[in-house]
Write an enzyme that holds these catalytic residues in place. Structure first.
Site, PDB file in Angstrom:
ATOM      1  N   LYS A 269       0.858  -1.186   0.000  1.00  0.00           N
ATOM      2  CA  LYS A 269       0.000   0.000   0.000  1.00  0.00           C
ATOM      3  C   LYS A 269       0.888   1.226   0.000  1.00  0.00           C
ATOM      4  O   LYS A 269       1.828   1.321   0.809  1.00  0.00           O
ATOM      5  CB  LYS A 269      -0.870  -0.018   1.277  1.00  0.00           C
ATOM      6  CG  LYS A 269      -1.855   1.116   1.369  1.00  0.00           C
ATOM      7  CD  LYS A 269      -3.144   0.794   0.674  1.00  0.00           C
ATOM      8  CE  LYS A 269      -3.983   2.016   0.383  1.00  0.00           C
ATOM      9  NZ  LYS A 269      -3.626   2.728  -0.876  1.00  0.00           N
TER      10      LYS A 269
ATOM     11  N   GLN B 243       7.313   3.852   3.794  1.00  0.00           N
ATOM     12  CA  GLN B 243       5.908   3.429   3.849  1.00  0.00           C
ATOM     13  C   GLN B 243       5.730   2.151   4.684  1.00  0.00           C
ATOM     14  O   GLN B 243       4.702   1.971   5.340  1.00  0.00           O
ATOM     15  CB  GLN B 243       5.414   3.201   2.415  1.00  0.00           C
ATOM     16  CG  GLN B 243       3.915   3.177   2.260  1.00  0.00           C
ATOM     17  CD  GLN B 243       3.298   4.556   2.189  1.00  0.00           C
ATOM     18  OE1 GLN B 243       3.817   5.432   1.503  1.00  0.00           O
ATOM     19  NE2 GLN B 243       2.199   4.767   2.890  1.00  0.00           N
TER      20      GLN B 243
ATOM     21  N   LYS C 144       5.332   1.724  -3.192  1.00  0.00           N
ATOM     22  CA  LYS C 144       5.224   3.085  -3.738  1.00  0.00           C
ATOM     23  C   LYS C 144       5.480   3.013  -5.228  1.00  0.00           C
ATOM     24  O   LYS C 144       6.134   2.075  -5.707  1.00  0.00           O
ATOM     25  CB  LYS C 144       6.273   3.984  -3.078  1.00  0.00           C
ATOM     26  CG  LYS C 144       5.968   5.465  -3.202  1.00  0.00           C
ATOM     27  CD  LYS C 144       5.030   5.959  -2.116  1.00  0.00           C
ATOM     28  CE  LYS C 144       4.600   7.388  -2.372  1.00  0.00           C
ATOM     29  NZ  LYS C 144       3.843   7.964  -1.240  1.00  0.00           N
TER      30      LYS C 144
ATOM     31  N   GLY D 124      -2.860   8.244  -4.255  1.00  0.00           N
ATOM     32  CA  GLY D 124      -2.226   9.454  -4.791  1.00  0.00           C
ATOM     33  C   GLY D 124      -0.978   9.842  -4.019  1.00  0.00           C
ATOM     34  O   GLY D 124      -0.662   9.285  -2.968  1.00  0.00           O
ATOM     35  N   ASP D 125      -0.261  10.786  -4.572  1.00  0.00           N
ATOM     36  CA  ASP D 125       0.894  11.436  -3.919  1.00  0.00           C
ATOM     37  C   ASP D 125       1.116  12.716  -4.732  1.00  0.00           C
ATOM     38  O   ASP D 125       0.182  13.189  -5.402  1.00  0.00           O
ATOM     39  CB  ASP D 125       2.128  10.504  -3.933  1.00  0.00           C
ATOM     40  CG  ASP D 125       3.273  11.018  -3.056  1.00  0.00           C
ATOM     41  OD1 ASP D 125       3.227  10.811  -1.836  1.00  0.00           O
ATOM     42  OD2 ASP D 125       4.211  11.646  -3.582  1.00  0.00           O
TER      43      ASP D 125
ATOM     44  N   THR E  95      -4.461  13.346   5.388  1.00  0.00           N
ATOM     45  CA  THR E  95      -3.036  13.513   5.702  1.00  0.00           C
ATOM     46  C   THR E  95      -2.811  14.826   6.448  1.00  0.00           C
ATOM     47  O   THR E  95      -2.138  14.857   7.497  1.00  0.00           O
ATOM     48  CB  THR E  95      -2.188  13.472   4.414  1.00  0.00           C
ATOM     49  OG1 THR E  95      -2.534  12.287   3.683  1.00  0.00           O
ATOM     50  CG2 THR E  95      -0.714  13.467   4.727  1.00  0.00           C
TER      51      THR E  95
ATOM     52  N   ASN F  81      -2.466  18.973  -1.854  1.00  0.00           N
ATOM     53  CA  ASN F  81      -3.430  18.279  -0.997  1.00  0.00           C
ATOM     54  C   ASN F  81      -3.067  18.374   0.483  1.00  0.00           C
ATOM     55  O   ASN F  81      -3.895  18.757   1.315  1.00  0.00           O
ATOM     56  CB  ASN F  81      -3.511  16.808  -1.442  1.00  0.00           C
ATOM     57  CG  ASN F  81      -4.323  15.977  -0.487  1.00  0.00           C
ATOM     58  OD1 ASN F  81      -3.793  15.390   0.446  1.00  0.00           O
ATOM     59  ND2 ASN F  81      -5.635  15.947  -0.676  1.00  0.00           N
TER      60      ASN F  81
ATOM     61  N   SER G 172      -6.936   5.629   3.867  1.00  0.00           N
ATOM     62  CA  SER G 172      -6.975   4.770   2.679  1.00  0.00           C
ATOM     63  C   SER G 172      -7.337   3.334   3.075  1.00  0.00           C
ATOM     64  O   SER G 172      -8.121   2.668   2.390  1.00  0.00           O
ATOM     65  CB  SER G 172      -5.609   4.762   1.981  1.00  0.00           C
ATOM     66  OG  SER G 172      -5.512   5.817   1.058  1.00  0.00           O
TER      67      SER G 172
HETATM   68  P1  NDP Z   1       0.534  17.734  -4.320  1.00  0.00           P
HETATM   69  O1  NDP Z   1       0.996  17.379  -5.661  1.00  0.00           O
HETATM   70  O2  NDP Z   1      -0.914  17.900  -4.061  1.00  0.00           O
HETATM   71  O3  NDP Z   1       1.266  19.078  -3.826  1.00  0.00           O
HETATM   72  C1  NDP Z   1       2.660  19.159  -3.764  1.00  0.00           C
HETATM   73  C2  NDP Z   1       3.040  20.563  -3.350  1.00  0.00           C
HETATM   74  O4  NDP Z   1       4.436  20.591  -3.061  1.00  0.00           O
HETATM   75  C3  NDP Z   1       2.828  21.583  -4.460  1.00  0.00           C
HETATM   76  O5  NDP Z   1       2.564  22.832  -3.886  1.00  0.00           O
HETATM   77  C4  NDP Z   1       4.187  21.586  -5.172  1.00  0.00           C
HETATM   78  O6  NDP Z   1       4.485  22.778  -5.864  1.00  0.00           O
HETATM   79  C5  NDP Z   1       5.125  21.410  -4.014  1.00  0.00           C
HETATM   80  N1  NDP Z   1       6.351  20.726  -4.481  1.00  0.00           N
HETATM   81  C6  NDP Z   1       6.442  19.460  -4.952  1.00  0.00           C
HETATM   82  N2  NDP Z   1       7.692  19.182  -5.332  1.00  0.00           N
HETATM   83  C7  NDP Z   1       8.383  20.309  -5.097  1.00  0.00           C
HETATM   84  C8  NDP Z   1       9.748  20.662  -5.265  1.00  0.00           C
HETATM   85  N3  NDP Z   1      10.633  19.778  -5.777  1.00  0.00           N
HETATM   86  N4  NDP Z   1      10.119  21.904  -4.894  1.00  0.00           N
HETATM   87  C9  NDP Z   1       9.233  22.781  -4.373  1.00  0.00           C
HETATM   88  N5  NDP Z   1       7.928  22.507  -4.196  1.00  0.00           N
HETATM   89  C10 NDP Z   1       7.516  21.296  -4.539  1.00  0.00           C
HETATM   90  O7  NDP Z   1       1.162  16.615  -3.341  1.00  0.00           O
HETATM   91  P2  NDP Z   1       0.700  16.206  -1.872  1.00  0.00           P
HETATM   92  O8  NDP Z   1       0.227  17.402  -1.133  1.00  0.00           O
HETATM   93  O9  NDP Z   1      -0.159  15.013  -1.976  1.00  0.00           O
HETATM   94  O10 NDP Z   1       2.090  15.689  -1.247  1.00  0.00           O
HETATM   95  C11 NDP Z   1       2.984  16.565  -0.538  1.00  0.00           C
HETATM   96  C12 NDP Z   1       3.925  15.730   0.315  1.00  0.00           C
HETATM   97  O11 NDP Z   1       3.167  14.955   1.261  1.00  0.00           O
HETATM   98  C13 NDP Z   1       4.782  14.714  -0.439  1.00  0.00           C
HETATM   99  O12 NDP Z   1       6.038  14.594   0.220  1.00  0.00           O
HETATM  100  C14 NDP Z   1       4.019  13.417  -0.270  1.00  0.00           C
HETATM  101  O13 NDP Z   1       4.859  12.270  -0.404  1.00  0.00           O
HETATM  102  C15 NDP Z   1       3.525  13.585   1.165  1.00  0.00           C
HETATM  103  N6  NDP Z   1       2.383  12.753   1.527  1.00  0.00           N
HETATM  104  C16 NDP Z   1       1.204  12.838   0.835  1.00  0.00           C
HETATM  105  C17 NDP Z   1       0.127  12.066   1.205  1.00  0.00           C
HETATM  106  C18 NDP Z   1      -1.217  12.210   0.566  1.00  0.00           C
HETATM  107  O14 NDP Z   1      -2.174  11.630   1.079  1.00  0.00           O
HETATM  108  N7  NDP Z   1      -1.358  12.962  -0.504  1.00  0.00           N
HETATM  109  C19 NDP Z   1       0.234  11.084   2.306  1.00  0.00           C
HETATM  110  C20 NDP Z   1       1.482  11.153   3.033  1.00  0.00           C
HETATM  111  C21 NDP Z   1       2.519  11.948   2.623  1.00  0.00           C
HETATM  112  P3  NDP Z   1       4.579  22.758  -7.479  1.00  0.00           P
HETATM  113  O15 NDP Z   1       3.163  22.608  -7.928  1.00  0.00           O
HETATM  114  O16 NDP Z   1       5.190  24.058  -7.837  1.00  0.00           O
HETATM  115  O17 NDP Z   1       5.430  21.573  -7.852  1.00  0.00           O
END
Ligand code: NDP
Length: 452
Positions: free
Chosen positions: A96, A117, A132, A171-172, A216, A247, A384
């Site tokens: 997962k 994970q 993943k 998603g991620d 999250t 997200n 999830s």
């Molecule tokens: P989204 O794609 O919804 O949002 C990601 C955000 O982070 C955007 O604002 C993006 O900006 C920014 N970002 C991503 N990569 C970079 C980078 N290299 N440099 C600067 N800004 C960056 O992703 P999520 O919110 O789902 O995920 C965010 C984090 O949370 C990740 O580390 C993910 O692994 C972790 N996570 C997510 C979960 C979930 O349920 N969604 C669960 C547990 C952990 P831009 O659009 O400019 O790239």
């Protein structure tokens, strides 16, 4: 019985071996170091964990799938991306873990995320293994039709490897409700099965769980609140810096406001916004989720309380709490030093591995409460797993029931990490607590199931 220092030497040898066997995977090396460096006390105390091969098996994925993802853009040009799915460990349940679509994705990044994970999923107490996946596809600037064609091509290969009892992606970064919809549609078309439990993060009318999008971010705020409670404080009246605007960031900001705190920042890869009045989460959702815009547009529309800072570091903004919610290694040692100088009380990781090892060390040494991602952001995967449970039972729960379950799970994770850290002479060290507690659960299952 082996001593802690002998065990540490054995684990150090193993880390050197991991670096040799997995060249050019710095993020995976970092994640392996972060976990293995904290395991010496438990391995020394419980001889069964020193059994040859146990940790060696834990750091080697059960299966790694790499595939070609060809797709056509709106002009008919063919692009070729790489697809990945790393099925790391299924001792506790089906693999997962989410799918990430971002140009920085490579095998090392997916392995770091898959390794984290395993322990995160173990901490939830639910029956889920660790995996993943993702692709180096960049959805930014792509039309809905292009994203759909990409997702269909990606699933045309991925469907062979997943299933509700086998491997359940979600998603991620770069994969939200739109992408999960296209992926699910293609899975259903190829397999001719309505197999709701094969993907989580689905839409609410077709098998999704209420509160999954929020889980999250909400969970991370609940974890931060639990860390503050331990120190006799609460969230009321605290200011927070939050990075990201996807997200996790959006629902972190929403929950902070609901619990009386105020998030004054958000960011994306172009820069950050400081909003003195506190981020207006409805406006942020409109800009990011509906219009798929950038944070500078938020600042333009918000009026005089907000300003956009191109580039720069969001961690320069003074606040009581910091909740990094964008990506790995976004908070380095100098950012941590700035946070400490500005009097930060707690840092809780919404993203996976956003703080570098040097930053974590500095924060902990300064007495800041530090919640590692594998504990603090586990609310997403936990809900999830609740989505899978609802799918199996062909039912759907109310938002209130899911939120109640989420709150219980986050409080239990906090208690488990806190108590485990105390048991192994590291009071207040949530990193050690999370790693050891997650490890114990997975290792016990692996030992019981034999050498496989
Ligand atoms: P989204 O794609 O919804 O949002 C990601 C955000 O982070 C955007 O604002 C993006 O900006 C920014 N970002 C991503 N990569 C970079 C980078 N290299 N440099 C600067 N800004 C960056 O992703 P999520 O919110 O789902 O995920 C965010 C984090 O949370 C990740 O580390 C993910 O692994 C972790 N996570 C997510 C979960 C979930 O349920 N969604 C669960 C547990 C952990 P831009 O659009 O400019 O790239």
């Amino acid at each position: 019985m082996t001593t802690r220092s002998e065990t540490r030497t054995t684990l150090d040898h193993l880390l050197t071996e991991i670096e040799h066997r997995n060249p050019a995977q710095p993020e995976f090396h970092q994640a392996a170091h972060e976990v293995l460096e904290t395991l010496a006390p438990v391995v020394a105390a419980r001889p069964e964990y020193a059994e040859p091969g146990l940790i060696e098996r834990l750091v080697e994925p059960e299966r790694q799938v790499l595939f070609r993802v060809p797709w056509q853009d709106d002009k008919g040009r063919v692009h070729v991306n790489r697809g990945f799915r790393v099925e790391f460990n299924s001792a506790l349940g089906p693999y997962k873990g989410g799918l990430r679509f971002h140009p920085s994705v490579n095998l090392g990044v997916i392995k770091f995320l898959g390794f984290e994970q395993i322990f995160k999923n173990a901490l939830t107490g639910l029956g889920i293994g660790g995996g993943k996946g993702g692709s180096d596809f960049d959805p930014h600037g792509r039309s809905d039709a292009e994203v759909m064609r990409f997702c269909q091509s990606f699933m045309t290969e991925l469907h062979r490897h997943i299933g509700e009892h086998t491997d359940v992606p979600a998603g991620d970064i770069g994969v939200g409700g739109r992408e999960i919809g296209y992926l699910f549609g293609q899975y259903r078309r190829i397999t001719n099965r309505w197999e709701a439990g094969v993907l989580t993060g689905k839409g609410q009318g077709w098998g999704g769980s209420l509160i999954r999008p929020e889980a999250t971010g909400y969970g991370n705020v609940l974890f931060a609140a639990a860390m503050l409670r331990e120190r006799g404080e609460d969230l009321e009246g605290q200011t927070a810096v939050v990075s990201g605007s996807g997200n996790v960031a959006i629902y972190t900001i929403e929950k902070l406001a609901a619990l009386g705190a105020n998030a004054v920042t958000c960011s994306d890869s172009s820069g950050y916004v400081v909003d003195e009045k506190g981020v207006d989460v409805e406006l942020l959702k409109q800009v990011k989720e509906v219009e798929r815009g950038r944070v500078d547009t938020y600042a333009e529309r918000r009026g005089s309380s907000a300003r956009f800072v191109p580039g720069g570091s969001v961690w320069d903004v003074p606040a009581d709490l910091a909740l990094p919610s964008a990506t790995q290694n976004e908070l380095d040692e100098s950012a941590a030093a700035t946070l400490v100088r500005n009097g930060v009380k707690a840092v809780s990781e919404g993203a996976n591995m956003p703080a570098t090892p040097e930053a974590v060390h500095l924060l902990q040494k300064a007495g800041v409460a530090f919640g590692p991602g594998k504990a603090a952001n586990a609310g997403g995967v936990a809900v999830s797993a609740l989505e899978m449970a609802q799918n199996h039972a062909r039912t759907s729960w109310t938002a209130a029931k899911v939120e109640e379950e989420l709150a219980d799970i986050m409080n239990n994770i906090h208690t488990t990490c806190h108590e485990t850290a105390e048991r192994y002479d590291a009071p207040g060290d949530y990193v050690t607590g999370a790693n050891i507690a997650g490890f114990e659960r997975v290792a016990d299952a692996m030992l019981a199931q034999g050498v496989i």
